[in-house]
Structures are given as structure tokens and as C-alpha cells.
Design an enzyme around this catalytic site. Sequence first.
Site, PDB file in Angstrom:
ATOM      1  CE  LYS A 120      39.546  28.500  83.342  1.00  0.00           C
ATOM      2  NZ  LYS A 120      40.428  29.553  83.864  1.00  0.00           N
ATOM      3  N   GLY A 121      34.175  29.061  79.150  1.00  0.00           N
ATOM      4  CA  GLY A 121      33.275  30.107  78.655  1.00  0.00           C
ATOM      5  C   GLY A 121      31.798  29.816  78.787  1.00  0.00           C
ATOM      6  CD  GLU A 163      32.325  26.399  72.984  1.00  0.00           C
ATOM      7  OE1 GLU A 163      32.177  27.113  74.004  1.00  0.00           O
ATOM      8  OE2 GLU A 163      33.406  26.281  72.399  1.00  0.00           O
ATOM      9  CG  ASP A 164      32.240  30.497  74.905  1.00  0.00           C
ATOM     10  OD1 ASP A 164      32.389  29.717  73.935  1.00  0.00           O
ATOM     11  OD2 ASP A 164      33.208  31.022  75.492  1.00  0.00           O
ATOM     12  CG  ASP A 180      35.681  33.347  66.100  1.00  0.00           C
ATOM     13  OD1 ASP A 180      35.068  34.268  65.566  1.00  0.00           O
ATOM     14  OD2 ASP A 180      36.923  33.358  66.214  1.00  0.00           O
ATOM     15  CE  LYS A 216      33.057  37.273  67.686  1.00  0.00           C
ATOM     16  NZ  LYS A 216      34.516  37.356  67.966  1.00  0.00           N
ATOM     17  CG  PHE A 223      37.486  39.848  71.523  1.00  0.00           C
ATOM     18  CD1 PHE A 223      37.947  38.645  70.988  1.00  0.00           C
ATOM     19  CD2 PHE A 223      37.428  39.973  72.910  1.00  0.00           C
ATOM     20  CE1 PHE A 223      38.359  37.601  71.807  1.00  0.00           C
ATOM     21  CE2 PHE A 223      37.837  38.937  73.738  1.00  0.00           C
ATOM     22  CZ  PHE A 223      38.298  37.749  73.197  1.00  0.00           C
ATOM     23  CB  VAL A 224      31.618  39.877  72.706  1.00  0.00           C
ATOM     24  CG1 VAL A 224      31.070  40.740  71.582  1.00  0.00           C
ATOM     25  CG2 VAL A 224      31.579  38.405  72.311  1.00  0.00           C
ATOM     26  CG  ASP A 250      38.310  34.730  79.007  1.00  0.00           C
ATOM     27  OD1 ASP A 250      37.764  34.012  78.149  1.00  0.00           O
ATOM     28  OD2 ASP A 250      39.537  34.711  79.222  1.00  0.00           O
ATOM     29  NE  ARG A 294      36.758  32.795  82.284  1.00  0.00           N
ATOM     30  CZ  ARG A 294      36.978  32.264  81.083  1.00  0.00           C
ATOM     31  NH1 ARG A 294      35.994  32.150  80.228  1.00  0.00           N
ATOM     32  NH2 ARG A 294      38.181  31.862  80.729  1.00  0.00           N
TER      33      ARG A 294
HETATM   34  P1  XMP Z   1      36.435  28.755  67.067  1.00  0.00           P
HETATM   35  O1  XMP Z   1      37.157  29.751  66.186  1.00  0.00           O
HETATM   36  O2  XMP Z   1      37.123  27.435  67.056  1.00  0.00           O
HETATM   37  O3  XMP Z   1      36.664  29.337  68.510  1.00  0.00           O
HETATM   38  O4  XMP Z   1      34.983  28.692  66.742  1.00  0.00           O
HETATM   39  C1  XMP Z   1      35.722  29.351  69.473  1.00  0.00           C
HETATM   40  C2  XMP Z   1      36.372  29.858  70.733  1.00  0.00           C
HETATM   41  O5  XMP Z   1      37.065  31.088  70.501  1.00  0.00           O
HETATM   42  C3  XMP Z   1      36.881  31.960  71.596  1.00  0.00           C
HETATM   43  N1  XMP Z   1      36.293  33.225  71.095  1.00  0.00           N
HETATM   44  C4  XMP Z   1      35.994  34.286  71.836  1.00  0.00           C
HETATM   45  N2  XMP Z   1      36.102  34.501  73.155  1.00  0.00           N
HETATM   46  N3  XMP Z   1      35.213  36.655  72.875  1.00  0.00           N
HETATM   47  C5  XMP Z   1      35.711  35.684  73.659  1.00  0.00           C
HETATM   48  O6  XMP Z   1      35.778  35.895  74.866  1.00  0.00           O
HETATM   49  C6  XMP Z   1      35.057  36.528  71.555  1.00  0.00           C
HETATM   50  O7  XMP Z   1      34.601  37.451  70.873  1.00  0.00           O
HETATM   51  C7  XMP Z   1      35.475  35.269  71.002  1.00  0.00           C
HETATM   52  N4  XMP Z   1      35.480  34.779  69.739  1.00  0.00           N
HETATM   53  C8  XMP Z   1      35.981  33.532  69.839  1.00  0.00           C
HETATM   54  C9  XMP Z   1      35.979  31.240  72.553  1.00  0.00           C
HETATM   55  O8  XMP Z   1      36.768  30.647  73.545  1.00  0.00           O
HETATM   56  C10 XMP Z   1      35.316  30.148  71.758  1.00  0.00           C
HETATM   57  O9  XMP Z   1      34.999  29.000  72.500  1.00  0.00           O
HETATM   58 MG    MG Z   2      35.246  28.586  74.605  1.00  0.00          MG
END
Ligand code: XMP
Ligand code: MG
Length: 183
Positions: A45-46, A101-102, A105, A133, A154-155, A161, A167
Site C-alpha cells: 500500500k506504501g 514504489e515507496d 531498501d 536507502k 526507519f521512516v 507506515d 501513512r
Molecule cells: P526491500 O528490502 O525488499 O523492502 O527493498 C522494501 C519494502 O520494505 C519496507 N520498508 C520500509 N517501510 N519505512 C517503511 O515504512 C522504512 O523506513 C522502510 N524501509 C523498508 C517497504 O514496505 C518497502 O516497500
Molecule cells: Mg512497500
Amino acid sequence: MLNVKDMIKDVLVSEEQIKKRIKEIALDIERDFPDGDVIFIGVLKGSVIFVSDLMRAMNVNVTMDFMAVSSYGMSSESSGIVRILKDLDFDIENRDVVIVEDIIDTGNTLKYLYEYLRARNPRNLKICCLLDKPERRKADIKADYVGFSIPDEFVVGYGLDYAEIGRHLPYVGVLKEEVYKKV
Ligand code: XMP
Ligand code: MG
């Protein structure tokens, strides 16, 4: 109950910065696809807030679709083995597609999704993420359009969320450590 605003340590990216950057990204996408007819695929949902603002900044035709995925495994880090909870409604063969994508990571989730969609033979497949990141990257994947590179914190906010909270915030903020380090 704790108010979400009391859970935020700092504002990392302000509402104004996001608005400005979205206009720039929309121009970049238009430059790459001047004829429009692009499909934005939001990852639930991000990315919902980001994809809806980004769409409205576009001056060419775009359509949207959504996917919902969940990462297997118990650790706090995504595994790269992804379960598809909701697949696309549309066929993307020979279409110009942008995954929205949001945040990237480790990159594991997007890497999987990218390969999964690539197999459907879109004409172009690009990746757009609001936040990146880079320090955390494990998978070999790079976004074509990046809103902001951020440090490893962590944001929440602007779609992101913590346990579904935050959100709705119009900015991206760093969560106070005591919120998620609580035992
Ligand atoms: P990967 O590690 O597969 O994960 O790139 C991506 C997903 O991890 C979540 N994510 C976060 N969600 N704050 C969040 O609210 C953060 O700082 C954060 N870091 C990773 C997110 O769902 C993303 O799609
Ligand atoms: Mg996500």
C-alpha cells in the site's frame, strides 16, 4: 493513545520538497515517454499516495494498476522470496510500464517484482521510487527515477507506515527509536 506526530523525531523530507520533486520526476518520465500511454504499477500500500500525486503531475496519458506483494520469512529484512497477493488487472505485453514504489531498501522485493514483470514482455520497464536507502542495498537493482536518497533510518509518512500508522502524514519523517525498539 500516542499521537503519530509524537512518534516522529525529525521531518526528513518536507511536503514542499516532495511536491517539487514529483513535478521534476513527472517531467523526466514524460521526456522518456513523450507519447504517453504509460502504465504506472503501484505497489500496495506504501506507494498509493505517491502514485496518485505523480499521476496528477503528468501531462500525457497514464493509466494505473496495482500489485500487492508480501515477503516471505520472519526476519525484519525482506527475503527476496515474494508472494503475489494481488496481480495486475491488465496485460502489459508491448506496453511502457513504470513500477512505482515507496522505498527501495535491500532491493529484494523490487528485484523479484522486476523479473516477474519483465517475463510478461513489456516494451519498457522502468522503476520509480520515492525514497532510496542505498546503504542497505543487497539486490542488484537500481531505480530509473528516484525522489530522494535517504540514510538508513526507519521512516514513515506520505504512504509509508509503521504498523499501519503514519501513512497519512504529508511529509516523510524519521520514527523515534523508542517506538520500534520497544520490547
Ligand atoms: P526491500 O528490502 O525488499 O523492502 O527493498 C522494501 C519494502 O520494505 C519496507 N520498508 C520500509 N517501510 N519505512 C517503511 O515504512 C522504512 O523506513 C522502510 N524501509 C523498508 C517497504 O514496505 C518497502 O516497500
Ligand atoms: Mg512497500
